[in-house]
Design a protein around this motif. Structure first.
Motif, PDB file in Angstrom:
ATOM      1  N   LYS A  76       0.817  -1.216   0.000  1.00 53.07           N
ATOM      2  CA  LYS A  76       0.000   0.000   0.000  1.00 53.07           C
ATOM      3  C   LYS A  76       0.861   1.281   0.000  1.00 53.07           C
ATOM      4  O   LYS A  76       0.560   2.237  -0.718  1.00 53.07           O
ATOM      5  N   ASN A  77       1.919   1.280   0.812  1.00 51.15           N
ATOM      6  CA  ASN A  77       2.775   2.473   0.868  1.00 51.15           C
ATOM      7  C   ASN A  77       3.420   2.754  -0.482  1.00 51.15           C
ATOM      8  O   ASN A  77       3.503   3.903  -0.920  1.00 51.15           O
ATOM      9  N   GLN A  79       2.315   1.767  -3.398  1.00 45.29           N
ATOM     10  CA  GLN A  79       1.257   2.161  -4.343  1.00 45.29           C
ATOM     11  C   GLN A  79       0.916   3.642  -4.147  1.00 45.29           C
ATOM     12  O   GLN A  79       0.785   4.400  -5.107  1.00 45.29           O
ATOM     13  N   ARG A  80       0.845   4.046  -2.883  1.00 46.52           N
ATOM     14  CA  ARG A  80       0.497   5.425  -2.558  1.00 46.52           C
ATOM     15  C   ARG A  80       1.552   6.394  -3.101  1.00 46.52           C
ATOM     16  O   ARG A  80       1.213   7.448  -3.644  1.00 46.52           O
ATOM     17  N   ASP A  84       1.042   9.014  -6.402  1.00 44.47           N
ATOM     18  CA  ASP A  84       0.845  10.369  -5.879  1.00 44.47           C
ATOM     19  C   ASP A  84       1.433  11.397  -6.851  1.00 44.47           C
ATOM     20  O   ASP A  84       2.620  11.330  -7.194  1.00 44.47           O
ATOM     21  N   GLN A 287       5.418   4.972   5.392  1.00 47.87           N
ATOM     22  CA  GLN A 287       5.336   5.497   4.024  1.00 47.87           C
ATOM     23  C   GLN A 287       6.670   6.124   3.594  1.00 47.87           C
ATOM     24  O   GLN A 287       7.104   5.941   2.456  1.00 47.87           O
TER      25      GLN A 287
ATOM     26  N   GLU B 431      -8.616  12.832   4.674  1.00 46.15           N
ATOM     27  CA  GLU B 431      -7.738  11.661   4.613  1.00 46.15           C
ATOM     28  C   GLU B 431      -6.996  11.475   5.944  1.00 46.15           C
ATOM     29  O   GLU B 431      -6.872  10.351   6.449  1.00 46.15           O
ATOM     30  N   ASP B 435      -7.385   8.342   8.452  1.00 43.27           N
ATOM     31  CA  ASP B 435      -6.222   7.588   8.938  1.00 43.27           C
ATOM     32  C   ASP B 435      -6.230   7.477  10.456  1.00 43.27           C
ATOM     33  O   ASP B 435      -5.796   6.492  11.028  1.00 43.27           O
TER      34      ASP B 435
END
Lengths: 316, 439
Positions: A76-77, A79-80, A84, A287, B431, B435
């Motif tokens: 996920k990190n 992908q983010r 972005d 992240q 967001e 979170d």
């Protein structure tokens, strides 16, 4: 060559208890004993943090939330980060900075080295003056370029005014989003061109005079001598300079932070600045670890390809 | 004989250990590097003399203050025993156990939060906001206000020209629009042979600068952090019509009244621009006012002060200031609490004000002589009555950086529209709260 008598003397004079302690250890084992501390340090300082960063990059860990459960988030990190727009904008800003600083520094550095390589009065003094900027701290350079760029009192704006007639207060190098990327390129070029010059100078001085003498005998023109002797022989040095500056400028942080703070907008937010914000201002540890891994792989990949090309040039 | 020796060593050791329990501690107080910190160093000498403890200080320049100190707190560092931390850190520091809770200490020592300016208690000490859970003692009241060149405003030729152009006297602005007019009037004007500009405002990108500035316009045009009736309901409040107008106003202020090159200015740069005679007005926190009064160029009656003027949506000013907390990782908490007990005393707070620190103790600011004690004292009181603060949530850093980026990109870099900037801000904040599990 070692003296056999002296070896025997050393063996005889070695204390018995030490001798017995090392008895039975092979040369390889002794070698390991000597290198083990270095390897341990390397593992502790380099390898462990790298592995730990990779592990963290798959989690939602945040260092400022010690009470929150750390969860495994898979890719996920990554992908983010890769989806972005902001990341790609900073990549673009970094590429712009990287390409232009390298082009300018190589061109100017090589030209300066070519000039300094000629023997003239005051040669040493000029060399010293030219290399002064690279001896300064980036924070100092950033601070005084901030003053040089000041629209009201800055020398840079007055120089532009002198040559163009424009009002010095009519433009702001670090406040205008179109000019700010150039302001950091100019400051970095000013600071690091001497470094490229020194490497080029080493390359130029490594070319034997006999080659030029042979070329003179063949009545080769200066232009031809440059393209067939000077440039090919200095090329590996130039490529080395490009590699060093490329890696350094990919990590550029201090000078730009001092000069523009990454602004206006995100126009001078380079990847290292963005990464620092993610890690130590937004405290998104997981992240930012993924971001660091992406940057590491990028730099490592590009540098590896480049080193292969460099080796090919050297082998020619 | 041998046993006797061992016994005597043990006895001496025991005595030494007992003595060390009573010995003076070396306390370190961390704060930002600015004028009030220097005043506190002087004031703290009295504490050293009274308590026998030694005080050390770690002051970090404002642009790096949050980075450095939050790093310290997050890593459980023991550099600071006492921390005068920014008001917005209180949520994170409380929830993550980085500050010690002071309720029982206040109760034991008779320190009553009702004796402090209510806005400072809410802003600097409480978490959750509005609840009687205290993590700091209000230490330094601060608020954004304006400083202006009174000597320029009083020049007859400028007054006449201004009156002719705007139909009113050149005086302290009654509204934000009037402030803009005055700024535009001075912009690019020649005064004493020098080109001057309207005003210096906060535009800094890296830490919190532009947010601390733009909120003074946003609040007064109708911006709300969320729905007053429903927490974390942002859409339509953060990006309301009023908020958009407020952001457009701030951009116009940046475009038309600020000196060229002021694209990344915060407290220090604004002070420099004002003291060097570049600008007619400056936006800045009240902490600078004692320094302005003492300055040979702009002090001694040449400057005046006024609170942030109202706008069509209300009358507010951005809260600054900090509370003093005991760091949970400190091993000298008792001595640190002694310092807070000493600092909370009225006579110390009076000296604090006299030394240039803004006391948050009501007894000090409500004293009949307070308002006239300094030329800026009344403005400070008026400003503290209209304060509003940024989020103090544990995720404040994410919230702040998102706002810094959105607002700076629009105001300074001129990217997109005000509506797009605030709509984007809503997305970012939603967001963050998702979170955090709050949405």
């Amino acid at each position: 060559m070692s003296n056999p008598d002296s070896s025997e003397t050393t063996a005889r004079t070695t204390p018995g208890n030490f001798k017995s302690a090392v008895t039975g250890l092979s040369d390889r084992a002794i070698a390991w004993i000597f290198v083990a501390p270095t390897i341990f340090l390397l593992l502790a300082v380099n390898i462990f943090p790298l592995i730990w960063t990779i592990v963290l990059s798959f989690t939602n860990y945040r260092v400022n939330r010690p009470n929150r459960d750390v969860e495994w988030v898979g890719l996920k990190n990554y992908q983010r980060i890769l989806t972005d727009n902001g990341t790609w904008e900073t990549m673009q800003a970094t590429a712009h900075f990287l390409i232009w600083t390298i082009v300018l520094q190589v061109l100017i550095g090589f030209a300066l080295a070519y000039l300094i390589n000629k023997k003239f009065k005051g040669n040493d003094l000029w060399t010293t003056i030219i290399v002064l900027p690279m001896m300064l701290s980036p924070a100092v350079v950033g601070t005084f370029w901030t003053f040089l760029y000041q629209p009201q009192i800055g020398l840079f704006n007055y120089l532009v005014t002198f040559f163009t007639g424009a009002d010095p207060a009519s433009f702001s190098m670090i406040g205008d989003k179109h000019l700010a990327p150039w302001s950091i390129i100019i400051a970095d070029t000013w600071m690091w061109t001497p470094f490229v010059m020194l490497i080029c100078l080493a390359g130029l001085r490594s070319i034997p005079d006999s080659i030029y003498e042979a070329a003179e005998c063949d009545r080769a023109s200066r232009w031809r001598q440059f393209w067939t002797i000077t440039f090919p022989l200095v090329l590996p040095f130039l490529m080395l300079a490009v590699l060093f500056r490329g890696i350094e400028n990919f990590k550029m942080f201090d000078l730009v932070v001092q000069l523009t703070g990454g602004g206006p907008g995100n126009t001078t937010t380079l990847t290292s600045i963005d990464l620092k914000r993610e890690a130590f201002e937004k405290w998104r540890t997981g992240q930012s670890s993924a971001y660091a891994v992406v940057l590491f792989v990028t730099v490592f990949g590009l540098a590896s390809i480049y080193v292969k090309a460099l080796n090919k040039v050297k082998d020619r | 004989m041998k046993n006797k020796k061992v016994l005597s060593i043990l006895v001496s050791g025991g005595l030494l250990m007992g003595a060390s329990h009573l010995k003076a501690e070396d306390l370190t107080l961390c704060w930002a590097a600015w004028d009030p910190a220097n005043a506190l160093v002087e004031l703290s000498k009295e504490f050293e003399a009274e308590s026998g403890h030694n005080m050390s200080f770690e002051f970090v320049p404002w642009p790096n203050f949050a980075d450095r100190m939050l790093n310290e707190l997050n890593s459980g560092g023991q550099l600071c025993d006492l921390l005068i931390g920014d008001s917005q850190w209180i949520g994170g520091a409380a929830e993550n156990g980085q500050y010690i809770k002071l309720n029982s200490f206040f109760e034991k020592e008779g320190i009553d939060m009702a004796n402090f300016i209510p806005a400072t208690v809410t802003g600097y000490a409480e978490w959750p906001k509005g609840s009687p859970n205290y993590w700091a003692l209000p230490a330094f009241g601060d608020v954004v206000g304006w400083t202006y060149r009174k000597d320029w405003f009083e020049r007859p030729e400028l007054q006449a020209e201004f009156k002719e152009k705007y139909g009113r006297d050149l005086d302290v602005p009654a509204t934000l629009e009037e402030l803009k007019d005055i700024g535009q009037f001075f912009q690019g004007r020649e005064i004493d042979g020098k080109t001057v500009y309207g005003a210096s405002i906060y535009t800094e990108r890296g830490s919190e600068g532009i947010t601390m500035g733009v909120t003074n316009a946003l609040y007064n045009y109708g911006f709300e952090y969320n729905n007053p009736d429903k927490a974390y309901d942002l859409d339509g409040f953060v990006n309301s019509e009023g908020a958009i107008a407020g952001l457009e106003f701030y951009k116009e202020l940046y475009d038309t009244v600020t000196p060229p090159g002021s694209s990344n200015w915060y407290m220090g740069e604004n002070i420099d621009a004002y003291k060097s005679g570049q600008v007619a007005m400056q936006m800045n926190f009240a902490f600078i006012w004692p320094g302005v009064e003492a300055d040979p160029n702009v002090g001694g009656g040449k400057s005046g002060y006024f609170p942030n003027p109202p706008g069509p949506g209300g009358h507010f000013a951005q809260l600054g200031g900090q509370g003093i907390s005991v760091v949970a990782a400190s091993e000298k908490q008792n001595a640190a609490l002694e310092y807070i007990k000493w600092f909370a005393q009225q006579e110390v707070q009076e000296k604090w004000w006299a030394a240039g620190g803004y006391s948050a103790l009501s007894a000090v600011v409500e004293d009949p002589g307070f308002a006239t004690s300094q030329p800026y004292a009344q403005t400070f009181l008026d400003s503290m009555a209209i304060v509003k603060d940024f989020w103090a949530e544990p995720a404040y850093a994410d919230l702040l950086l998102a706002m810094q980026e959105r607002v700076h990109n629009y105001v300074v870099a001129g990217e997109g529209s005000a509506k797009e900037a605030l709509d984007g801000l809503v997305e970012d904040w939603v967001e963050v709260f998702e979170d955090e599990g709050k949405l």
